[in-house]
Design a protein around this motif. Structure first.
Motif, short mmCIF file in Angstrom:
data_model
loop_
_atom_site.label_atom_id
_atom_site.label_comp_id
_atom_site.label_asym_id
_atom_site.label_seq_id
_atom_site.Cartn_x
_atom_site.Cartn_y
_atom_site.Cartn_z
N ARG A 156 1.44 10.44 -11.75
CA ARG A 156 2.44 10.99 -10.82
C ARG A 156 2.70 9.98 -9.70
NH1 ARG A 156 2.20 16.54 -9.52
NH2 ARG A 156 1.28 16.00 -7.52
N PRO A 157 3.32 8.85 -10.01
CA PRO A 157 3.53 7.83 -8.98
C PRO A 157 4.55 8.26 -7.93
CG PRO A 157 4.69 7.25 -10.99
CD PRO A 157 3.85 8.45 -11.31
N GLY A 158 4.50 7.58 -6.77
CA GLY A 158 5.55 7.71 -5.78
C GLY A 158 5.58 8.99 -4.99
N GLN A 159 4.47 9.72 -4.93
CA GLN A 159 4.46 10.94 -4.13
C GLN A 159 4.69 10.59 -2.65
OE1 GLN A 159 4.09 14.06 -5.47
NE2 GLN A 159 4.09 13.09 -7.48
N HIS A 160 5.40 11.45 -1.93
CA HIS A 160 5.86 11.13 -0.59
C HIS A 160 4.76 11.18 0.47
CE1 HIS A 160 5.97 15.53 -0.61
NE2 HIS A 160 5.96 15.48 0.71
N TYR A 161 3.52 11.39 0.07
CA TYR A 161 2.41 11.47 1.02
C TYR A 161 1.24 10.57 0.63
CZ TYR A 161 1.28 14.71 -2.76
OH TYR A 161 1.10 15.25 -3.99
N ASN A 162 1.39 9.77 -0.41
CA ASN A 162 0.24 9.05 -0.97
C ASN A 162 0.28 7.54 -0.81
OD1 ASN A 162 -1.49 10.99 -1.77
ND2 ASN A 162 -0.95 10.97 -3.92
N GLY A 163 1.32 6.97 -0.27
CA GLY A 163 1.36 5.53 -0.09
C GLY A 163 2.42 4.85 -0.94
N LEU A 164 3.24 4.00 -0.29
CA LEU A 164 4.26 3.22 -0.99
C LEU A 164 4.26 1.79 -0.45
CD1 LEU A 164 7.41 5.54 -1.23
CD2 LEU A 164 5.89 4.84 -3.09
N ALA A 165 4.68 0.87 -1.32
CA ALA A 165 4.84 -0.53 -0.94
C ALA A 165 6.32 -0.84 -0.80
CB ALA A 165 4.22 -1.44 -2.00
N ALA A 166 6.68 -1.51 0.29
CA ALA A 166 8.04 -1.98 0.50
C ALA A 166 8.02 -3.51 0.47
CB ALA A 166 8.61 -1.49 1.83
N VAL A 167 9.02 -4.11 -0.19
CA VAL A 167 9.13 -5.57 -0.22
C VAL A 167 10.53 -5.97 0.20
CG1 VAL A 167 7.44 -5.72 -2.10
CG2 VAL A 167 9.87 -5.76 -2.64
N TYR A 168 10.61 -7.14 0.82
CA TYR A 168 11.89 -7.80 1.08
C TYR A 168 12.08 -8.83 -0.03
CZ TYR A 168 12.64 -5.94 5.81
OH TYR A 168 12.88 -5.12 6.88
N ALA A 169 13.02 -8.60 -0.94
CA ALA A 169 13.24 -9.49 -2.07
C ALA A 169 14.73 -9.79 -2.20
CB ALA A 169 12.70 -8.88 -3.36
N LYS A 170 15.04 -10.89 -2.85
CA LYS A 170 16.44 -11.29 -2.96
C LYS A 170 17.19 -10.46 -4.00
CE LYS A 170 15.53 -15.06 -6.26
NZ LYS A 170 15.66 -16.53 -6.50
N GLU A 171 16.48 -9.88 -4.95
CA GLU A 171 17.11 -9.06 -5.98
C GLU A 171 16.04 -8.17 -6.62
OE1 GLU A 171 18.67 -11.88 -8.74
OE2 GLU A 171 16.72 -12.28 -9.67
N LEU A 172 16.50 -7.22 -7.40
CA LEU A 172 15.57 -6.33 -8.09
C LEU A 172 15.31 -6.88 -9.49
CD1 LEU A 172 13.89 -3.78 -8.00
CD2 LEU A 172 15.89 -2.46 -8.72
#
Length: 731
Positions: free
Chosen positions: A474-490
């Motif tokens: 169950r990834p990406g739950q709104h209370y469990n931790g997320l990583a944000a990156v600054y990248a030039k593209e996906l």
């Protein structure tokens, strides 16, 4: 829940019996207290026969079932009278409801129930096939979730993702109904009302075109649904730029588990990451093995299945997968996730590096060039670095930092937060500490130097990420931790490069916009500045709710104060929140030649955690920016960083099949490498690329070359470096 066994043979004799193992993720059954949760009982239809539950265990030597940390086998044995053909033996899980109800997994999934029978009473149990399938069903639709990309160019079409969820945040595919949509951008183009129908299966993408630059959100209002706070929801904030940005914010979960892990359960994690959590990038990190227990982690066939999913779900520009797994070692290595950057066609060749084979992550770093396919990159990131599993010093998976333990290239990140708790600093009373995040678990915080601040003070240049460490697919739950990156593209390569460069920040799960730079150098940067330089820090935070505060922390490598084993980072600037947005600037007049700066922010309102039925605070942390003078350019990797183009001796040299050239770029720019023979003739161009500051590896293969002497010419940063290579062919 009843598992019924109907006797089809002549009989089940005295001391014969049945074993039943539920799918992974169910709570441990108990047969002692009918008024306590997870009560299990056994019954038979023949009134002359008594049946006794003799064992409830995770490992049972009488059956050839794999050992799992969270799959329980219940044994029911016949006493005093045989069972005849047509008699029924039942094992009832959750007997005496509601007090004795069994606690099911939180993920809706289907899996097999294993059943084995010993009809003769001689202790030999044989599997019954086919195994029945148990489905954990989704609850009724409970709330709506809405997501926008964080970085959007004005005038371009972008998706608003709407997802209906049940009370446990599973996809509520049965949801139907009308939803009204609105936005803070009065000029945006989008449908004002849409309708979920059965074929939507609880999720829908709506095309939106924003026209007005700035910070915007959207609102989704599911009509005729109550309570309103669950069905009238706001998206995460998005920044609408007049022109496409060179770097965009993307969101991912880089640490989750499924049923392939010894202590995990559930399936379809890649689907959940893309379709339910609406993530931009994702890694499934099942345990390669588990505390040196043989065959307790990823089996070869399971790793092959994971790699197939990595390739199948990878859609550059829409959703990116990063192949990975967890390396769960004992101290001083501790637990790390291993991530690979490989083209889809190379992913099937990625090796499984198990901790039972290599024991410590440092051993993996040493052999990685020898075991990875050509062109593949690897990085690692430690997690829950200071945790004590039973609250007892010494009983943990502690990570050591500093010279001899770190590697600036292969360990560029630390997972600062997950569902286990916060690894920023030794702070056992913090609301997000290992102990306080789950008080019932018995976890605690080591008093030793095993946290992010300790690593930074020990001169490890670690950026930060957060991820869930969810164990139920169950990834990406709104209370469990997320990583944000600054990248030039996906794309996989762009996300991987952002992770390597530490252009990252971490949140507890909310998609806050956070920007931190020093005169344009983004979080994760390393700057060379001589005193009396005065760093100018720029910070902007846009929360998903009102902000409580934003603060800048600093560590001075020369003047910093210590409290026991721990550095005392100083809060040099703090601003109280006045709404969801805050921008601030600060000039550090006390810079002495070596400093580390990072930002953290807290929102005023907590989020609700369904599994624990309690609230959790909302935080964000940026990767640091390192500012140093020439004297302090030392890393925990090996020694002083060069101030100009540097070319290390290739290894091996002489070589037979391939050799690795290692070089350092003092700043980002164009790089060119060519291979010449002994006569000075160009044999082949090796590299023409734009690369970031730092150490890099270039693999040179000799398959198409004749035996002899060659020369590498490396051009970068206005300089040329040359090295002699000797190729010896096997005879």
């Amino acid at each position: 829940m009843r598992v019924s066994f109907i006797v089809a043979s002549d009989s089940v004799k005295i001391d014969g019996g049945v074993k039943v193992r539920l799918p992974k993720g169910f709570a441990q059954p108990q047969s002692l207290d009918s008024n306590a949760a997870n009560y299990v009982a056994a019954r038979v239809s023949n009134p002359k026969t008594q049946v006794v539950l003799t064992q409830i265990s995770r490992v049972d030597p009488q059956v050839q079932w794999s050992a799992e940390n969270n799959a329980w086998t219940v044994t029911a044995v016949v006493k005093n009278h045989v069972l005849y053909r047509g008699d029924t033996l039942q094992i009832i899980f959750g007997a005496n409801p509601p007090a004795g109800e069994i606690k099911a997994p939180y993920s809706n999934c289907s899996d097999s129930i294993r059943v084995a029978c010993d009809p003769s009473g001689n202790g030999v149990y044989n599997d019954i096939a086919p195994a029945p399938v148990l489905t954990v069903q989704t609850l009724a639709p409970y709330r709506l979730a809405a997501y926008l990309p964080s970085s959007i160019a004005a005038g371009t079409q972008t998706p608003l993702k709407l997802v209906a969820l049940d009370e446990l945040n599973n996809l509520a595919a049965s949801f139907i109904g009308k939803v009204q949509i609105s936005t803070t951008d009065a000029a945006a183009i989008f449908p004002s009302e849409i309708e979920f129908v059965a074929s939507d299966s609880g999720r829908k993408n709506i095309a939106v075109i924003f026209q007005t630059p700035g910070i915007h959100t959207m609102n989704a209002n599911a009509l005729e649904r109550t309570p309103r706070y669950l069905w009238q929801v706001q998206t995460n904030p998005a920044e609408i730029a007049a022109q496409p940005e060179s770097l965009k914010i993307f969101w991912g979960d880089l640490h989750t588990h499924s049923g392939f892990s010894y202590d995990g359960y559930g399936r379809d994690a890649f689907f959940a990451a893309r379709e339910i959590a609406a993530l931009d990038f994702y890694s499934l990190t099942d345990h390669a093995s588990f505390f040196l227990k043989g065959n307790s982690g990823l089996l070869p066939r399971e790793w092959e299945a994971t790699k197939r999913e990595v390739v199948r779900f990878n859609q550059p520009g829409k959703f990116v997968t990063i192949p990975a797994y967890e390396f769960s070692a004992m101290p001083p290595s501790g637990h790390h996730n291993i991530y690979f950057n490989a083209a889809d066609e190379v992913v099937p060749q990625l090796p499984l590096l198990r901790d039972e084979d290599y024991e410590q992550i440092q051993n993996v770093w040493q052999i990685q060039d020898n075991v990875l396919p050509p062109g593949v990159e690897m990085i690692t990131a430690p997690h829950h670095t200071g945790i004590l599993w039973n609250g007892i010093e010494g009983l943990g998976s502690l990570v050591s930092f500093g010279r001899g333990f770190g590697d600036a290239k292969l360990r560029p990140l630390i997972e600062i937060f997950s569902s286990h708790g916060l690894s920023e600093a030794y702070a056992p009373e913090h609301p997000l500490s290992y102990k306080n995040l789950s008080p019932e678990s018995g976890k605690g915080s080591s008093r030793g130097p095993h946290y992010a601040q300790n690593a930074w003070a020990a001169k490890e240049t670690l950026g930060v990420i957060a991820s869930s460490d969810d164990h139920g697919a169950r990834p990406g739950q709104h209370y469990n931790g997320l990583a944000a990156v600054y990248a030039k593209e996906l794309s996989r390569s762009a996300i991987f490069e952002a992770l390597k460069q530490r252009h990252t920040y971490a949140t507890t799960g909310q998609r806050m916009l956070v920007h931190f730079d020093i005169e344009g150098a983004l979080m994760g940067a390393q700057l060379l500045k001589e005193p009396p330089y005065r760093p100018q820090l720029n910070v902007r935070v846009v929360g998903t709710d009102d902000l409580e505060f934003v603060e800048v922390l600093k560590w001075d490598q020369r003047r910093g104060q210590w409290q026991g084993a721990h550095p005392r980072f100083e809060v040099i600037h703090r601003r109280e929140g006045e709404g969801p947005q805050l921008a601030t600037h600060y000039v550090d007049s006390s810079y002495s030649g070596t400093a580390i700066y990072y930002v953290r922010a807290k929102q005023k309102n907590d989020v609700f955690v369904p599994r624990q039925k309690r609230n959790r605070e909302v935080w964000a942390w940026t990767s640091p920016i390192w500012v140093n003078d020439a004297q302090s350019l030392d890393t925990a990797e090996t020694n002083v960083l060069p101030r100009r183009l540097a070319l290390k001796r290739s290894f091996p040299n002489p070589f037979q099949e391939s050799t690795i050239l290692r070089y350092y770029l003092p700043h980002s720019g164009a790089v060119e490498a060519n291979l010449y023979n002994a006569l000075g003739q160009l044999v082949q161009p090796l590299l023409r690329d734009f690369q970031n500051e730092g150490w890099h590896n270039l693999r040179i293969t000799g398959f198409d070359l004749a035996q002899g002497i060659y020369f590498i010419h490396l051009k970068a940063a206005g300089e040329v470096a040359t090295q002699k290579l000797v190729l010896i062919k096997q005879r």
